[in-house]
Design a protein around this motif. Structure first.
Motif, PDB file in Angstrom:
ATOM      1  N   LYS A  31      14.647 -23.758   4.403  1.00  0.00           N
ATOM      2  CA  LYS A  31      14.773 -22.265   4.228  1.00  0.00           C
ATOM      3  C   LYS A  31      13.770 -21.710   3.283  1.00  0.00           C
ATOM      4  O   LYS A  31      13.171 -20.677   3.488  1.00  0.00           O
ATOM      5  N   GLN A  32      13.629 -22.312   2.038  1.00  0.00           N
ATOM      6  CA  GLN A  32      12.462 -21.978   1.370  1.00  0.00           C
ATOM      7  C   GLN A  32      11.262 -22.339   1.707  1.00  0.00           C
ATOM      8  O   GLN A  32      10.390 -21.516   1.644  1.00  0.00           O
ATOM      9  N   ALA A  33      10.950 -23.441   2.636  1.00  0.00           N
ATOM     10  CA  ALA A  33       9.733 -23.432   3.318  1.00  0.00           C
ATOM     11  C   ALA A  33       9.443 -22.360   4.400  1.00  0.00           C
ATOM     12  O   ALA A  33       8.241 -21.838   4.303  1.00  0.00           O
TER      13      ALA A  33
ATOM     14  N   LEU B 227       4.249 -16.084  -4.710  1.00  0.00           N
ATOM     15  CA  LEU B 227       5.592 -16.610  -4.959  1.00  0.00           C
ATOM     16  C   LEU B 227       6.406 -16.680  -6.198  1.00  0.00           C
ATOM     17  O   LEU B 227       7.560 -16.249  -5.911  1.00  0.00           O
ATOM     18  N   GLY B 228       5.666 -16.346  -7.205  1.00  0.00           N
ATOM     19  CA  GLY B 228       6.123 -16.108  -8.585  1.00  0.00           C
ATOM     20  C   GLY B 228       7.363 -14.682  -8.525  1.00  0.00           C
ATOM     21  O   GLY B 228       8.095 -14.582  -8.900  1.00  0.00           O
ATOM     22  N   SER B 229       6.465 -13.593  -7.895  1.00  0.00           N
ATOM     23  CA  SER B 229       7.181 -12.287  -7.983  1.00  0.00           C
ATOM     24  C   SER B 229       8.453 -12.280  -6.807  1.00  0.00           C
ATOM     25  O   SER B 229       9.132 -11.265  -6.757  1.00  0.00           O
ATOM     26  N   ASN B 230       8.266 -13.290  -6.165  1.00  0.00           N
ATOM     27  CA  ASN B 230       9.479 -13.360  -5.004  1.00  0.00           C
ATOM     28  C   ASN B 230      10.544 -14.726  -5.370  1.00  0.00           C
ATOM     29  O   ASN B 230      11.256 -14.907  -4.566  1.00  0.00           O
ATOM     30  N   GLU B 231      10.099 -14.764  -6.853  1.00  0.00           N
ATOM     31  CA  GLU B 231      11.417 -15.975  -7.506  1.00  0.00           C
ATOM     32  C   GLU B 231      11.225 -17.190  -6.627  1.00  0.00           C
ATOM     33  O   GLU B 231      12.217 -17.862  -6.509  1.00  0.00           O
ATOM     34  N   ILE B 232      10.097 -17.693  -6.419  1.00  0.00           N
ATOM     35  CA  ILE B 232       9.917 -18.861  -5.793  1.00  0.00           C
ATOM     36  C   ILE B 232       9.106 -19.837  -7.041  1.00  0.00           C
ATOM     37  O   ILE B 232       7.697 -19.374  -7.005  1.00  0.00           O
ATOM     38  N   PRO B 233       9.521 -20.712  -7.351  1.00  0.00           N
ATOM     39  CA  PRO B 233       8.687 -21.527  -8.513  1.00  0.00           C
ATOM     40  C   PRO B 233       7.643 -22.042  -7.627  1.00  0.00           C
ATOM     41  O   PRO B 233       7.827 -22.822  -6.723  1.00  0.00           O
ATOM     42  N   THR B 234       6.383 -22.253  -8.178  1.00  0.00           N
ATOM     43  CA  THR B 234       5.445 -22.956  -7.825  1.00  0.00           C
ATOM     44  C   THR B 234       5.382 -24.303  -8.226  1.00  0.00           C
ATOM     45  O   THR B 234       5.980 -24.485  -9.268  1.00  0.00           O
ATOM     46  N   SER B 235       4.366 -25.087  -7.650  1.00  0.00           N
ATOM     47  CA  SER B 235       4.168 -26.588  -8.415  1.00  0.00           C
ATOM     48  C   SER B 235       3.781 -26.525  -9.585  1.00  0.00           C
ATOM     49  O   SER B 235       3.138 -25.669 -10.213  1.00  0.00           O
ATOM     50  N   LYS B 236       4.281 -27.508 -10.386  1.00  0.00           N
ATOM     51  CA  LYS B 236       3.955 -28.021 -11.839  1.00  0.00           C
ATOM     52  C   LYS B 236       2.534 -27.800 -11.904  1.00  0.00           C
ATOM     53  O   LYS B 236       1.707 -28.325 -11.048  1.00  0.00           O
ATOM     54  N   TYR B 237       2.049 -27.324 -12.968  1.00  0.00           N
ATOM     55  CA  TYR B 237       0.541 -27.462 -13.379  1.00  0.00           C
ATOM     56  C   TYR B 237       0.137 -28.900 -13.702  1.00  0.00           C
ATOM     57  O   TYR B 237       0.958 -29.729 -14.059  1.00  0.00           O
ATOM     58  N   SER B 238      -1.234 -29.160 -13.657  1.00  0.00           N
ATOM     59  CA  SER B 238      -1.685 -30.478 -13.970  1.00  0.00           C
ATOM     60  C   SER B 238      -1.599 -30.542 -15.574  1.00  0.00           C
ATOM     61  O   SER B 238      -1.928 -29.881 -16.078  1.00  0.00           O
ATOM     62  N   LEU B 239      -1.164 -31.964 -15.834  1.00  0.00           N
ATOM     63  CA  LEU B 239      -0.971 -31.974 -17.401  1.00  0.00           C
ATOM     64  C   LEU B 239      -1.788 -33.276 -17.676  1.00  0.00           C
ATOM     65  O   LEU B 239      -1.441 -33.957 -18.604  1.00  0.00           O
ATOM     66  N   ASP B 240      -2.892 -33.160 -17.007  1.00  0.00           N
ATOM     67  CA  ASP B 240      -3.839 -34.475 -17.412  1.00  0.00           C
ATOM     68  C   ASP B 240      -4.353 -34.251 -18.978  1.00  0.00           C
ATOM     69  O   ASP B 240      -4.493 -35.309 -19.755  1.00  0.00           O
TER      70      ASP B 240
ATOM     71  N   VAL C  25       3.298 -25.868  -3.618  1.00  0.00           N
ATOM     72  CA  VAL C  25       4.511 -25.716  -4.092  1.00  0.00           C
ATOM     73  C   VAL C  25       5.296 -26.758  -3.020  1.00  0.00           C
ATOM     74  O   VAL C  25       4.838 -27.021  -1.994  1.00  0.00           O
ATOM     75  N   ALA C  26       6.380 -27.532  -3.433  1.00  0.00           N
ATOM     76  CA  ALA C  26       6.981 -28.449  -2.605  1.00  0.00           C
ATOM     77  C   ALA C  26       8.463 -28.022  -2.551  1.00  0.00           C
ATOM     78  O   ALA C  26       9.159 -27.832  -3.469  1.00  0.00           O
TER      79      ALA C  26
END
Length: 537
Positions: free
Chosen positions: A60-62, A99-112, A54-55
């Motif tokens: 605060k989010q970090a 992170l998802g269960s705590n409402e923190i979106p994770t990094s975008k998935y690879s779109l290769d 995640v970025a």
């Protein structure tokens, strides 16, 4: 043993000296290269593959992400600014769900895989591939849970046609889980929140989770029913009881008076949804309207006078025109409504759901203290002798627990910890006897010295015997052999007259010599060396 080690070292040294300097350098170089290659290979294989998790948008989010990862004991690395987190690839599923269960979106998935189609791929094809990537990734995230063997995820993502309506439409997710053990409602709720967060949904309304046995796990099929309400109420009551038990055990164990504390709680809780509304009216001083809230009515008034019928009919003479009459009659009607607003105070009260009724609750506490009776100690201090009993008799007579007196302070401590009235607190204490039988007479310092000396003596004897056997096993130094000795020894073994050794036929002497060569090649070699030395000496 040292001689054997030295012999092995000598053999290795002798083997090493067979090579030339160049060969030795080559062997050392090859060995070093092989060792370094294996070390590099092992390092590469065992090194974890770090991927971006995640970025974070701000500090605060970090900080929240860092705390969550440390609580779950998931190793991580951060970027120099501390906002981007990297984790081991094997922990990706667990971390995404966390992170998802705590409402923190994770990094975008690879779109290769999405954009590998080149120019021939349409936008619809790319959206289908993107949907497939998300389905596989979500399934991998859910399979990271220990109780999930397999997960199948189906997504319904609205087509992005550039309109505002399409952008505001939420995504749908249907999940089927293959479970290997029961799963809690909290875990199911976390899964649903994880899916909703990564679908950018504001709620979990469009998430459906089932298991392979056809049970609807989310949303709960019993939600809103009396059975679900009763189950939720019981869970809340159990958690409240556990909290009270922990507090009481912590307080009593802190006194160091007891070795074991058992707590039973009868907790009364109310889950009724009651609300009350109170109206309180007051009238300002000097007002006489009372508590009038609303009034409607009408009033009429009239003024009388002489007169006749309007017009010329009432004239006494023949006048044919209208004469003004100063005497008039007036009548009026008035409708009215009155709505007073006196001082008013409205109080609305709603009972707390799950409120604890401490006056109707009670608690029972059983405390145990272990009394240890050691046979050796009791014999030493004369306790058994004074009682005139053997240890077995003492055990038989004192095996039952003995109830102890509990001070009022202990009851007061429990009452204040729980909030229950002192009359609803019952504390009992028992002394539990535990018996330790004799382990035999203790070992004195003299005994220890004797054992050590005996061990040293046996070690020295063993060493002497070993050396003597080692000497016997050593091969005697072979003496120089002559042909006369060889013929004489052979004649004594066979005790037969030897015939002349023929060249083409095997006589008995020849057979004996060949047998001697096969059995004792070292002796034959020594004999040949002696012959050569004599010839060249």
């Amino acid at each position: 043993m040292p001689e054997q080690i030295q012999a092995i070292l000598n053999r290795l040294l002798e083997w090493w000296r067979k090579f030339t300097k160049r060969q030795q350098i080559l062997i050392i170089s090859i060995t070093a290269v092989v060792i370094v290659s294996f070390a590099i290979l092992a390092f590469v294989i065992t090194r974890p593959t770090m991927i971006q998790l995640v970025a974070c948008e701000d500090g605060k989010q970090a900080a929240a992400v860092k705390e969550l990862l440390e609580e779950e004991k998931i190793g991580y690395e951060t970027s120099p600014d501390g906002f981007t987190f990297f984790i081991d690839e094997k922990d990706e599923g667990r971390a995404n769900v966390l992170l998802g269960s705590n409402e923190i979106p994770t990094s975008k998935y690879s779109l290769d895989d999405v954009f590998d189609g080149g120019f021939s791929s349409t936008e619809a094809d790319k959206q289908k591939k993107y949907k497939k990537v998300l389905e596989e990734q979500f399934a991998s995230d859910l399979e990271a849970f220990e109780m999930v063997d397999k997960a199948r995820v189906t997504l319904n993502i609205p087509e992005d046609d550039g309109t505002l309506i399409a952008q505001n439409q939420p995504g749908w997710s249907s999940v089927i889980l293959t479970l290997n053990s029961p799963i809690t409602e909290e875990t199911i709720e976390g899964m649903a929140r994880h899916l909703a967060t990564n679908l950018a949904n504001e709620t979990t309304d469009n998430i459906t989770i089932m298991d392979t046995e056809g049970n609807l796990l989310y949303p709960n099929a019993k939600a809103g029913t009396a059975g679900a309400s009763a189950s939720a109420n019981q869970d809340a009551r159990d958690k409240a009881r556990e909290e009270i038990v922990k507090r009481v055990q912590t307080v009593l164990e802190g006194t160091n008076l007891y070795d074991s504390v058992s707590v039973g709680v009868n907790l009364s809780m109310s889950f009724d949804e009651n609300s009350y509304v109170n109206y309180d009216y007051s009238v300002d001083e000097g007002r006489t309207e009372g508590y009038l809230d609303w009034e409607k009515g009408s009033s009429s008034s009239s003024v009388g006078g002489s007169g006749g019928v309007p017009g010329t009919d009432s004239n006494d003479d023949d006048t044919t025109y209208v004469i003004e009459d100063e005497n008039q009659t007036q009548a009026s009607t008035e409708d009215f409504e009155k709505d007073y607003l006196p001082d008013e105070r409205i109080t609305t009260h709603k009972d707390e759901i799950g409120k604890q009724s401490l006056e109707d609750s009670s608690i029972s506490v059983t405390c145990k203290k272990f009394a240890i009776y050691n046979e050796d100690k009791m014999e030493k201090d004369g306790t058994l002798e004074e009682a005139g009993q053997t240890f077995d008799e003492f055990v038989k007579a004192n095996s039952n627990p003995v109830q102890q007196e509990v001070s009022d302070d202990i009851i007061e401590v429990v009452a204040r910890t729980t909030g229950f009235p002192s009359a609803n607190v019952k504390v009992v204490a028992y002394e539990i006897p535990m018996f330790q039988y004799s382990e035999g007479p203790p070992i004195s310092v003299t005994d220890i010295i004797q054992i050590v000396l005996a061990a040293l003596i046996f070690a020295m004897l063993g060493f002497v015997v070993f050396r003597s056997l080692k000497t016997e096993e050593e091969e005697p130094v072979e003496q120089e052999l002559t042909i006369d000795d060889l013929i004489a020894s052979t004649a004594q073994e066979e005790e037969e007259e030897l015939e002349d050794i023929g060249y083409t036929e095997k006589s008995e002497a020849r057979i004996l010599i060949e047998k001697f060569v096969d059995e004792k090649p070292e002796a034959v070699a020594q004999l040949l060396r002696n012959w050569l030395n004599e010839d060249w000496g």
